[in-house]
Design a protein around this motif. Structure first.
Motif, PDB file in Angstrom:
ATOM      1  N   HIS A  70       7.857   0.429  10.871  1.00  0.00           N
ATOM      2  CA  HIS A  70       7.234   1.740  10.675  1.00  0.00           C
ATOM      3  C   HIS A  70       8.202   2.694   9.976  1.00  0.00           C
ATOM      4  CE1 HIS A  70       6.084   5.859  11.926  1.00  0.00           C
ATOM      5  NE2 HIS A  70       4.910   5.410  11.533  1.00  0.00           N
ATOM      6  N   GLN A  71       9.456   2.687  10.367  1.00  0.00           N
ATOM      7  CA  GLN A  71      10.430   3.575   9.736  1.00  0.00           C
ATOM      8  C   GLN A  71      10.671   3.190   8.277  1.00  0.00           C
ATOM      9  OE1 GLN A  71      11.746   6.489  11.007  1.00  0.00           O
ATOM     10  NE2 GLN A  71      10.031   6.016  12.361  1.00  0.00           N
ATOM     11  N   LEU A  72      10.630   1.909   7.976  1.00  0.00           N
ATOM     12  CA  LEU A  72      10.769   1.473   6.590  1.00  0.00           C
ATOM     13  C   LEU A  72       9.613   2.010   5.745  1.00  0.00           C
ATOM     14  CD1 LEU A  72      11.981  -0.178   4.274  1.00  0.00           C
ATOM     15  CD2 LEU A  72      10.701  -2.146   5.142  1.00  0.00           C
ATOM     16  N   VAL A  73       8.408   1.908   6.259  1.00  0.00           N
ATOM     17  CA  VAL A  73       7.251   2.429   5.531  1.00  0.00           C
ATOM     18  C   VAL A  73       7.389   3.937   5.342  1.00  0.00           C
ATOM     19  CG1 VAL A  73       4.747   2.767   5.636  1.00  0.00           C
ATOM     20  CG2 VAL A  73       5.728   0.556   6.240  1.00  0.00           C
ATOM     21  N   ARG A  74       7.850   4.628   6.370  1.00  0.00           N
ATOM     22  CA  ARG A  74       8.059   6.071   6.244  1.00  0.00           C
ATOM     23  C   ARG A  74       9.093   6.386   5.165  1.00  0.00           C
ATOM     24  NH1 ARG A  74       5.520   9.988   7.266  1.00  0.00           N
ATOM     25  NH2 ARG A  74       7.197  11.201   8.124  1.00  0.00           N
ATOM     26  N   GLN A  75      10.169   5.596   5.099  1.00  0.00           N
ATOM     27  CA  GLN A  75      11.189   5.824   4.076  1.00  0.00           C
ATOM     28  C   GLN A  75      10.618   5.596   2.682  1.00  0.00           C
ATOM     29  OE1 GLN A  75      14.391   6.995   4.218  1.00  0.00           O
ATOM     30  NE2 GLN A  75      13.795   7.493   6.298  1.00  0.00           N
ATOM     31  N   LEU A  76       9.795   4.583   2.548  1.00  0.00           N
ATOM     32  CA  LEU A  76       9.181   4.321   1.242  1.00  0.00           C
ATOM     33  C   LEU A  76       8.284   5.460   0.808  1.00  0.00           C
ATOM     34  CD1 LEU A  76       8.234   0.552   1.420  1.00  0.00           C
ATOM     35  CD2 LEU A  76       9.949   1.615  -0.030  1.00  0.00           C
ATOM     36  N   THR A  77       7.528   5.991   1.737  1.00  0.00           N
ATOM     37  CA  THR A  77       6.629   7.075   1.365  1.00  0.00           C
ATOM     38  C   THR A  77       7.385   8.372   1.141  1.00  0.00           C
ATOM     39  OG1 THR A  77       6.123   7.534   3.684  1.00  0.00           O
ATOM     40  CG2 THR A  77       4.628   6.062   2.504  1.00  0.00           C
ATOM     41  N   ALA A  80       0.831  -1.207   0.000  1.00  0.00           N
ATOM     42  CA  ALA A  80       0.000   0.000   0.000  1.00  0.00           C
ATOM     43  C   ALA A  80       0.867   1.258   0.000  1.00  0.00           C
ATOM     44  CB  ALA A  80      -0.926  -0.003   1.214  1.00  0.00           C
ATOM     45  N   ALA A  81       1.970   1.227   0.736  1.00  0.00           N
ATOM     46  CA  ALA A  81       2.857   2.391   0.771  1.00  0.00           C
ATOM     47  C   ALA A  81       3.484   2.639  -0.588  1.00  0.00           C
ATOM     48  CB  ALA A  81       3.949   2.185   1.822  1.00  0.00           C
ATOM     49  N   ILE A  82       3.862   1.584  -1.276  1.00  0.00           N
ATOM     50  CA  ILE A  82       4.454   1.730  -2.603  1.00  0.00           C
ATOM     51  C   ILE A  82       3.453   2.322  -3.576  1.00  0.00           C
ATOM     52  CG2 ILE A  82       5.306   0.416  -4.592  1.00  0.00           C
ATOM     53  CD1 ILE A  82       6.692  -1.427  -2.517  1.00  0.00           C
ATOM     54  N   HIS A  83       2.190   1.921  -3.449  1.00  0.00           N
ATOM     55  CA  HIS A  83       1.146   2.406  -4.354  1.00  0.00           C
ATOM     56  C   HIS A  83       0.425   3.640  -3.815  1.00  0.00           C
ATOM     57  CE1 HIS A  83       1.537  -0.833  -7.208  1.00  0.00           C
ATOM     58  NE2 HIS A  83       1.571  -1.691  -6.204  1.00  0.00           N
ATOM     59  N   ARG A  84       0.937   4.175  -2.699  1.00  0.00           N
ATOM     60  CA  ARG A  84       0.370   5.387  -2.101  1.00  0.00           C
ATOM     61  C   ARG A  84      -1.096   5.213  -1.732  1.00  0.00           C
ATOM     62  NH1 ARG A  84       4.102   8.248  -0.272  1.00  0.00           N
ATOM     63  NH2 ARG A  84       3.536  10.301  -0.932  1.00  0.00           N
ATOM     64  N   LYS A  85      -1.437   4.061  -1.161  1.00  0.00           N
ATOM     65  CA  LYS A  85      -2.808   3.758  -0.745  1.00  0.00           C
ATOM     66  C   LYS A  85      -2.868   3.682   0.774  1.00  0.00           C
ATOM     67  CE  LYS A  85      -4.260   2.933  -4.961  1.00  0.00           C
ATOM     68  NZ  LYS A  85      -5.186   3.752  -5.653  1.00  0.00           N
ATOM     69  N   GLU A  86      -4.063   3.749   1.302  1.00  0.00           N
ATOM     70  CA  GLU A  86      -4.285   3.586   2.736  1.00  0.00           C
ATOM     71  C   GLU A  86      -4.218   2.104   3.095  1.00  0.00           C
ATOM     72  OE1 GLU A  86      -4.807   5.915   5.166  1.00  0.00           O
ATOM     73  OE2 GLU A  86      -4.279   7.381   3.635  1.00  0.00           O
ATOM     74  N   ALA A  87      -3.777   1.823   4.300  1.00  0.00           N
ATOM     75  CA  ALA A  87      -3.685   0.439   4.750  1.00  0.00           C
ATOM     76  C   ALA A  87      -4.088   0.332   6.220  1.00  0.00           C
ATOM     77  CB  ALA A  87      -2.276  -0.088   4.537  1.00  0.00           C
TER      78      ALA A  87
END
Length: 140
Positions: free
Chosen positions: A113-120, A62-69
């Motif tokens: 969580h930090q990985l997801v933040r880096q992706l976004t 979802a983070a890669i596709h900029r969607k809510e999760a």
């Protein structure tokens, strides 16, 4: 540099998550062994970290596709909380014992969580182009 930092965060986060799982395995195994027979108890921690991992992959996607999760985050948080609670049941009742038992699942969650933040952060939000209203006004 941004992609390099994200890759480094991903590598470190993966290492911390694997180490956290290895450390948390014994307390979770012991918690399960008290209530069920020995052979199912050996694989019981996988039942806890399996949904966590699946939900984590859903959050990453979802983070890669900029969607809510939101649902996937709820599953990650729920199973992280259960892992902390079960690890705490096996910990010695001292501050050091409780901290030692709770840090691995919390560290895995924090790194994730930090990985997801880096992706976004490495994929900036594209501003939507304004829609032209001329076509709808011309039809009237």
């Amino acid at each position: 540099m941004s992609f390099g930092a994200a890759a480094l965060v991903a590598l470190i986060g993966a290492m911390v998550s694997v180490l956290s799982g290895v450390i948390a395995y014994d307390p979770l195994h012991l918690a399960a062994a008290q209530g069920i027979s020995r052979s199912p108890a050996a694989s019981w921690p996988v039942l806890l970290y399996g949904p966590w991992l699946v939900a984590s992959v859903s959050v990453l996607r979802a983070a890669i596709h900029r969607k809510e999760a939101a649902h996937s985050w709820a599953v990650v948080l729920l199973f992280s909380a259960v892992a902390v609670a079960l690890c705490l049941t096996q910990a010695p009742p001292t501050v050091t014992g409780l901290a030692t038992a709770s840090i691995p699942p919390v560290a895995a969650l924090t790194c994730f969580h930090q990985l997801v933040r880096q992706l976004t952060l490495t994929r900036p939000i594209r501003q939507p182009e304004p829609r032209h209203r001329n076509a709808s006004h011309a039809a009237r």
